[in-house]
Design an enzyme around this catalytic site. Structure first.
Site, short mmCIF file in Angstrom:
data_model
loop_
_atom_site.label_atom_id
_atom_site.label_comp_id
_atom_site.label_asym_id
_atom_site.label_seq_id
_atom_site.Cartn_x
_atom_site.Cartn_y
_atom_site.Cartn_z
N SER A 148 0.87 -1.18 0.00
CA SER A 148 0.00 0.00 0.00
C SER A 148 0.91 1.23 0.00
CB SER A 148 -0.83 -0.03 1.29
OG SER A 148 -1.36 1.23 1.60
N TYR A 161 -3.09 -0.62 10.11
CA TYR A 161 -3.00 -0.85 8.66
C TYR A 161 -1.61 -0.49 8.15
CZ TYR A 161 -4.42 -0.77 3.72
OH TYR A 161 -4.54 -1.01 2.38
#
Ligand code: NDP
Length: 255
Positions: A148, A161
């Protein structure tokens, strides 16, 4: 070998976790179109079935397994089932994920933290370990982890995350070093902002404008725009590429 053959995945068996929706579905379809047999892992039966019928329409052997990848004891039987039905796994795409937008460590609960780390990091380790065993025997394999932008940046908004996505890149490099002698390449793709169910909420927040302003391409990505990188990393074309993270982000990370 001709350049088109370099990207031909005929004879490969691919597992895509979270292959029933969003980014995983696009990658599953892309690998199938390149000739791979495909198994998708997901919890939602209806989504599994819908994607499975798309895969079957392409004409490759395919299967969908209803599995929650945080249930550790179910992982080895799932891998075994794929190997029995489709053959030895040569491509693993660790894509399944959730997001916890807790607003920061002061708000985030232990349960949220553990749940996120289990699916976004621990399952990547456990599934890679299981699949790598037969890849080592076969002396070939491709493991592709989905990172990501938060693999590179911190986030006060989603700390678990960004922690998991940062760690996935380090795990990618560590596995790449260990498995290179067995002709197994381990790489990652770091998507920018892509329109999927996961990001549906973000698309209606003020953050949406910031994302578009910061992305030189001036827009969100479409999941099918990740297929090129995935096919490259799954194919012979990337046999001397390992431990790498390819950003597919419309330029988001360069400013
Ligand atoms: P979606 O929410 O659209 O898809 C998530 C997928 O993961 C679904 O197929 C879901 O299946 C599966 N999944 C989630 N938890 C589990 C579980 N415990 N067991 C099995 N399957 C599970 O999200 P995206 O497609 O956007 O995300 C895919 C990956 O890409 C994630 O790792 C995400 O972090 C990453 N990513 C996404 C970005 C984006 O902008 N969209 C940007 C950067 C990275 P089911 O519904 O059946 O549980």
């Amino acid at each position: 070998m001709t350049s088109t053959k370099l990207f031909d995945l005929t004879g490969n068996v691919a597992v895509i976790t979270g292959g029933n929706g969003g980014i995983g579905r696009s990658i599953a379809i892309g690998l199938a179109q390149a000739g791979a047999s495909v198994a998708i892992f997901g919890r939602n039966d209806a989504k599994n079935k819908a994607t499975l019928s798309e895969l079957k329409e392409i004409g490759v052997p395919a299967m969908a397994l209803k599995i929650d990848i945080t249930k550790r004891t179910e992982l080895a039987p799932a891998i075994k089932k794929v190997e029995q039905e489709l053959g030895s796994i040569s491509i693993l795409v660790n894509n399944a994920g959730i997001a916890v937008l807790s607003g920061g460590i002061l708000n985030e609960t232990e349960e949220e933290w553990d749940g996120l780390i289990e699916v976004q990091l621990n399952a990547v380790f456990l599934l890679s370990k299981l699949v790598a065993k037969s890849m080592v025997e076969n002396k070939r394999g491709k493991i592709i982890n989905i990172g990501s932008m938060y693999s590179f940046f911190g986030s006060s908004f989603a700390p678990s995350y960004s922690t998991a996505k940062g760690a996935v890149i380090q795990l990618t490099k560590s596995m790449a070093i260990e498995l290179a002698p067995y002709n197994i390449q381990v790489n990652a793709i770091a998507p920018g902002w892509f329109v999927t169910d996961m990001t549906a909420a973000v698309q209606t927040m003020p953050l949406n404008d910031e994302i578009i302003m910061r992305t030189p391409a001036g827009r969100w990505g479409k999941p099918e725009e990740l297929v090129g990188a995935a096919v490259f990393l799954a194919s012979k074309a990337s046999d001397f590429v390992t431990g790498e993270t390819i950003r597919v982000d419309g330029g988001y990370a360069i400013r």
